[in-house]
Write a protein that holds these residues in place. Structure first.
Motif, PDB file in Angstrom:
ATOM      1  N   SER A 190       0.853  -1.196   0.000  1.00 58.74           N
ATOM      2  CA  SER A 190       0.000   0.000   0.000  1.00 58.74           C
ATOM      3  C   SER A 190       0.876   1.227   0.000  1.00 58.74           C
ATOM      4  N   TYR A 191       0.340   2.318  -0.549  1.00 59.36           N
ATOM      5  CA  TYR A 191       0.979   3.623  -0.417  1.00 59.36           C
ATOM      6  C   TYR A 191       0.104   4.406   0.555  1.00 59.36           C
ATOM      7  N   GLY A 192       0.485   4.508   1.795  1.00 65.64           N
ATOM      8  CA  GLY A 192      -0.377   5.117   2.800  1.00 65.64           C
ATOM      9  C   GLY A 192      -1.669   4.316   2.867  1.00 65.64           C
ATOM     10  N   ALA A 193      -2.801   5.019   2.646  1.00 72.54           N
ATOM     11  CA  ALA A 193      -4.085   4.316   2.727  1.00 72.54           C
ATOM     12  C   ALA A 193      -4.488   3.700   1.391  1.00 72.54           C
ATOM     13  N   THR A 194      -3.653   3.897   0.356  1.00 70.78           N
ATOM     14  CA  THR A 194      -4.031   3.388  -0.977  1.00 70.78           C
ATOM     15  C   THR A 194      -3.454   1.996  -1.199  1.00 70.78           C
ATOM     16  N   PRO A 195      -4.327   0.967  -1.244  1.00 75.26           N
ATOM     17  CA  PRO A 195      -3.788  -0.366  -1.526  1.00 75.26           C
ATOM     18  C   PRO A 195      -3.417  -0.482  -2.998  1.00 75.26           C
ATOM     19  N   ALA A 196      -2.209  -0.984  -3.273  1.00 74.01           N
ATOM     20  CA  ALA A 196      -1.775  -1.146  -4.667  1.00 74.01           C
ATOM     21  C   ALA A 196      -1.750  -2.626  -5.054  1.00 74.01           C
ATOM     22  N   LEU A 197      -1.311  -3.473  -4.151  1.00 70.87           N
ATOM     23  CA  LEU A 197      -1.273  -4.927  -4.416  1.00 70.87           C
ATOM     24  C   LEU A 197      -1.900  -5.648  -3.237  1.00 70.87           C
ATOM     25  N   GLY A 219      -3.020  -4.880 -17.606  1.00 66.11           N
ATOM     26  CA  GLY A 219      -4.192  -4.510 -16.806  1.00 66.11           C
ATOM     27  C   GLY A 219      -4.401  -3.018 -16.893  1.00 66.11           C
ATOM     28  N   PRO A 220      -5.563  -2.542 -16.431  1.00 63.96           N
ATOM     29  CA  PRO A 220      -5.890  -1.126 -16.580  1.00 63.96           C
ATOM     30  C   PRO A 220      -4.973  -0.218 -15.763  1.00 63.96           C
ATOM     31  N   SER A 221      -4.955   1.037 -16.131  1.00 68.52           N
ATOM     32  CA  SER A 221      -4.147   2.027 -15.424  1.00 68.52           C
ATOM     33  C   SER A 221      -4.471   2.005 -13.932  1.00 68.52           C
ATOM     34  N   GLY A 222      -3.429   1.993 -13.116  1.00 63.69           N
ATOM     35  CA  GLY A 222      -3.610   2.045 -11.670  1.00 63.69           C
ATOM     36  C   GLY A 222      -3.864   0.697 -11.017  1.00 63.69           C
ATOM     37  N   CYS A 223      -3.808  -0.406 -11.789  1.00 62.27           N
ATOM     38  CA  CYS A 223      -4.129  -1.723 -11.208  1.00 62.27           C
ATOM     39  C   CYS A 223      -2.957  -2.304 -10.416  1.00 62.27           C
ATOM     40  N   GLY A 224      -1.767  -1.675 -10.515  1.00 63.50           N
ATOM     41  CA  GLY A 224      -0.646  -2.142  -9.694  1.00 63.50           C
ATOM     42  C   GLY A 224       0.511  -2.760 -10.467  1.00 63.50           C
ATOM     43  N   LYS A 225       0.512  -2.633 -11.773  1.00 65.52           N
ATOM     44  CA  LYS A 225       1.547  -3.275 -12.602  1.00 65.52           C
ATOM     45  C   LYS A 225       2.955  -2.820 -12.218  1.00 65.52           C
ATOM     46  N   SER A 226       3.153  -1.497 -12.190  1.00 62.03           N
ATOM     47  CA  SER A 226       4.500  -0.981 -11.903  1.00 62.03           C
ATOM     48  C   SER A 226       4.916  -1.335 -10.478  1.00 62.03           C
ATOM     49  N   THR A 227       3.958  -1.274  -9.571  1.00 59.23           N
ATOM     50  CA  THR A 227       4.285  -1.608  -8.178  1.00 59.23           C
ATOM     51  C   THR A 227       4.744  -3.061  -8.080  1.00 59.23           C
ATOM     52  N   LEU A 228       4.062  -3.941  -8.801  1.00 58.72           N
ATOM     53  CA  LEU A 228       4.460  -5.360  -8.773  1.00 58.72           C
ATOM     54  C   LEU A 228       5.857  -5.528  -9.360  1.00 58.72           C
TER      55      LEU A 228
HETATM   56  N1  LIG Z   1       4.263   6.734  -5.056  1.00 59.19           N
HETATM   57  C1  LIG Z   1       2.955   6.555  -4.891  1.00 59.19           C
HETATM   58  N2  LIG Z   1       2.290   7.185  -3.901  1.00 59.19           N
HETATM   59  C2  LIG Z   1       0.963   6.987  -3.713  1.00 59.19           C
HETATM   60  N3  LIG Z   1       0.208   6.151  -4.461  1.00 59.19           N
HETATM   61  C3  LIG Z   1       0.820   5.493  -5.452  1.00 59.19           C
HETATM   62  C4  LIG Z   1       2.227   5.657  -5.725  1.00 59.19           C
HETATM   63  N4  LIG Z   1       2.559   4.859  -6.773  1.00 59.19           N
HETATM   64  C5  LIG Z   1       1.417   4.241  -7.142  1.00 59.19           C
HETATM   65  N5  LIG Z   1       0.376   4.621  -6.357  1.00 59.19           N
HETATM   66  C6  LIG Z   1      -1.002   4.128  -6.445  1.00 59.19           C
HETATM   67  O1  LIG Z   1      -0.952   2.714  -6.391  1.00 59.19           O
HETATM   68  C7  LIG Z   1      -1.860   2.129  -7.321  1.00 59.19           C
HETATM   69  C8  LIG Z   1      -1.082   1.238  -8.306  1.00 59.19           C
HETATM   70  O2  LIG Z   1      -0.193   2.085  -9.066  1.00 59.19           O
HETATM   71  P1  LIG Z   1       0.784   1.501 -10.163  1.00 59.19           P
HETATM   72  O3  LIG Z   1       1.606   2.640 -10.666  1.00 59.19           O
HETATM   73  O4  LIG Z   1       1.476   0.321  -9.636  1.00 59.19           O
HETATM   74  O5  LIG Z   1      -0.268   1.049 -11.280  1.00 59.19           O
HETATM   75  P2  LIG Z   1      -0.054   0.753 -12.826  1.00 59.19           P
HETATM   76  O6  LIG Z   1      -0.977  -0.373 -13.155  1.00 59.19           O
HETATM   77  O7  LIG Z   1       1.389   0.574 -13.120  1.00 59.19           O
HETATM   78  O8  LIG Z   1      -0.591   2.096 -13.487  1.00 59.19           O
HETATM   79  P3  LIG Z   1      -0.287   2.769 -14.914  1.00 59.19           P
HETATM   80  O9  LIG Z   1      -0.659   1.765 -15.960  1.00 59.19           O
HETATM   81  O10 LIG Z   1      -1.184   3.955 -14.932  1.00 59.19           O
HETATM   82  O11 LIG Z   1       1.176   3.141 -14.916  1.00 59.19           O
HETATM   83  C9  LIG Z   1      -2.599   3.289  -7.967  1.00 59.19           C
HETATM   84  O12 LIG Z   1      -3.802   3.480  -7.253  1.00 59.19           O
HETATM   85  C10 LIG Z   1      -1.663   4.456  -7.769  1.00 59.19           C
HETATM   86  O13 LIG Z   1      -2.377   5.665  -7.723  1.00 59.19           O
END
Ligand SMILES: Nc1ncnc2c1ncn2[C@@H]1O[C@H](COP(=O)(O)OP(=O)(O)OP(=O)(O)O)[C@@H](O)[C@H]1O
Length: 228
Positions: free
Chosen positions: A14-21, A38-47
């Motif tokens: 999670s990023y603070g209160a935002t769950p990413a994975l 997957g769609p924008s914001g689904c967590g790809k980069s975080t994974l």
């Molecule tokens: N540094 C950060 N601080 C706060 N929230 C973040 C941060 N990085 C990502 N998030 C949030 O975590 C979630 C997953 O983000 P992530 O970048 O992993 O998604 P993504 O699938 O790679 O998106 P995209 O396709 O738009 O690049 C989203 O809700 C995003 O807003």
């Protein structure tokens, strides 16, 4: 594929209160190219960042060659990224003060290669990516596509076991993107490197052996992705 080279189990972030994975299980085999879509914001980069050891998961483990990276220090994970891992992001992140050849040679110099050998290898890789003529130019004098080819050469020059590529063609036109992907895939097939590839482009995901689809921080069990 001969068993898992890299595996993530129960990865939660999670990023603070935002769950990413929300508890991701994933494996990457030796020499396997895996696309994460997957769609924008689904967590790809975080994974991808968790698997590469750039980010530490809140829960779960990342095991590379039977070693749990979550237990490693930042310095050890950083060393691993210089040796056995290669990273390639959407914007190549080249060192602007160095020439293309110096940028590509850098990982080899950091790994202890001599200057002449490193330059020779760098020139070979630049040629493979069709930018041999850029060797002595600095990034500000290169186009975005040329910079990205140079960054791809730099990611591959050490012969990494795993390449982590986050939207590697996202800033390129279609033709340049295809050229970068074709050269990269040919090189990783020869080297036997695995690739974890984040993309939202179907033609790019189509280079992968397997597609993992994320939705809202979890693997979509339907498996219906962007590759037809
Ligand atoms: N540094 C950060 N601080 C706060 N929230 C973040 C941060 N990085 C990502 N998030 C949030 O975590 C979630 C997953 O983000 P992530 O970048 O992993 O998604 P993504 O699938 O790679 O998106 P995209 O396709 O738009 O690049 C989203 O809700 C995003 O807003």
């Amino acid at each position: 594929m001969t068993g898992a080279l890299l595996s993530g189990t129960g990865i939660t972030k999670s990023y603070g209160a935002t769950p990413a994975l929300r508890g991701i299980d994933v494996t990457v085999g030796e020499g396997e190219i895996v696309a994460i879509t997957g769609p924008s914001g689904c967590g790809k980069s975080t994974l991808l960042h968790c698997l590469a050891g750039i980010l530490r998961a809140d829960e779960g483990s990342v095991v590379y060659r039977e070693q749990d990276l979550s237990l490693w220090s930042e310095a050890s994970r950083s060393r691993l990224r210089r040796t056995e891992f290669g990273v390639l992001f959407q914007f190549g992140q080249l060192v602007p003060e160095l020439t293309a050849a110096e940028n590509v040679a850098l990982p080899l110099l950091l790994a202890g290669s001599g200057r002449r050998d490193a330059r020779e290898a760098a020139l070979g890789w630049l040629a493979r990516f069709g930018v041999a003529d850029m060797a002595d130019k600095r990034p500000p004098a290169m186009s975005g596509g040329q910079q990205q080819r140079c960054a791809a050469a730099r990611a591959l020059v050490t012969g990494p076991r795993v390449i982590f590529a986050d939207e590697p063609t996202g800033a390129l036109d279609q033709l340049s993107g295809e050229q970068v992907m074709t050269a990269m895939v040919q090189a990783v097939r020869e080297q036997g490197s695995a690739v974890v590839l984040v993309t939202h482009e179907a033609p790019v995901a189509a280079y992968a052996d397997r597609e993992i689809v994320l939705r809202d921080g979890a693997i979509d069990p339907s498996g219906i992705g962007i590759v037809g």
